[in-house]
Design a protein around this motif. Sequence first.
Motif, short mmCIF file in Angstrom:
data_model
loop_
_atom_site.label_atom_id
_atom_site.label_comp_id
_atom_site.label_asym_id
_atom_site.label_seq_id
_atom_site.Cartn_x
_atom_site.Cartn_y
_atom_site.Cartn_z
N UNK A 29 0.95 -1.12 -0.13
CA UNK A 29 -0.01 -0.02 0.15
C UNK A 29 1.49 1.09 -0.23
N UNK A 30 2.17 1.69 0.75
CA UNK A 30 2.76 2.00 0.70
C UNK A 30 3.47 2.11 -0.69
N UNK A 31 3.93 1.69 -1.55
CA UNK A 31 4.95 2.16 -2.75
C UNK A 31 3.59 2.05 -3.30
N UNK A 32 2.33 1.30 -3.42
CA UNK A 32 1.08 1.95 -4.36
C UNK A 32 0.71 3.72 -4.19
N UNK A 33 0.80 4.14 -2.77
CA UNK A 33 0.35 5.73 -2.95
C UNK A 33 2.19 6.30 -3.65
N UNK A 34 3.18 5.52 -3.17
CA UNK A 34 3.45 6.32 -3.95
C UNK A 34 4.40 6.44 -5.38
N UNK A 35 4.01 5.67 -5.85
CA UNK A 35 4.04 5.48 -7.18
C UNK A 35 2.78 6.58 -7.94
N UNK A 36 1.37 6.27 -7.57
CA UNK A 36 0.74 6.94 -7.81
C UNK A 36 0.15 8.62 -7.61
N UNK A 37 1.42 8.89 -6.48
CA UNK A 37 1.69 10.64 -5.81
C UNK A 37 2.62 10.85 -7.52
N UNK A 38 3.37 10.18 -7.95
CA UNK A 38 4.25 10.38 -8.66
C UNK A 38 3.57 10.80 -9.76
N UNK A 39 3.34 9.79 -10.56
CA UNK A 39 2.33 9.91 -11.45
C UNK A 39 1.19 10.91 -11.73
N UNK A 40 0.33 11.47 -10.53
CA UNK A 40 -0.29 12.38 -10.85
C UNK A 40 0.40 13.43 -10.74
N UNK A 41 1.85 14.30 -10.00
CA UNK A 41 2.31 15.05 -9.74
C UNK A 41 3.22 15.28 -11.41
N UNK A 42 3.66 14.30 -11.83
CA UNK A 42 3.95 14.43 -13.60
C UNK A 42 3.17 15.04 -14.38
N UNK A 43 1.49 14.30 -14.36
CA UNK A 43 0.85 14.86 -14.82
C UNK A 43 0.53 16.13 -15.11
N UNK A 44 0.61 16.54 -13.41
CA UNK A 44 0.36 17.79 -12.87
C UNK A 44 1.01 19.10 -13.48
N UNK A 45 2.30 18.72 -13.34
CA UNK A 45 3.22 19.26 -13.88
C UNK A 45 3.38 19.43 -14.97
N UNK A 46 3.99 18.72 -15.44
CA UNK A 46 4.25 18.43 -17.61
C UNK A 46 2.86 18.62 -18.07
N UNK A 47 2.15 18.23 -18.07
CA UNK A 47 0.99 18.67 -18.65
C UNK A 47 0.13 19.89 -18.59
N UNK A 48 0.00 20.46 -17.14
CA UNK A 48 -0.78 21.67 -17.02
C UNK A 48 -2.22 21.89 -17.43
#
Length: 126
Positions: A29-48
């Motif tokens: 569950x910890x790994x899932x949270x980390x990876x989801x956070x990374x992908x969401x952050x990437x989508x928000x930062x790199x696509x706006x």
Amino acid sequence: MGCGDLESVPEVRHGLREMLGQWGSRGTADVAELLASELVTNALIHTDHGAVVTATVGSETLRVEVRDFVEGFPEPPAPRPEARQEADLLDTHGRGLALVQSLADSWGVRTQRAGKVVWFELNALP
């Protein structure tokens, strides 16, 4: 999620934690949270342009998908020369896909008519 709304990233982590409940182990569950956070952050930062998160829990597999609305493929960072790696330790960006690549049981990217979906899967540990 709103356009560039990084405050929604903790909401995604919290929702995923609640959804997982008794699924898998605490570490998974910890790994899932980390990876989801990374992908969401990437989508928000790199696509706006915002993102849509979908998580599917099966008896043995968790699949998380993050859809954005901008064309183009993300790529994990290429290995860098040793001298540059030391400087990279202080960087605050550029590790998201490398984490996904190393911690997920599988991951990938698929195109959509408008944008793409970056996904990962984790297997439940006994």
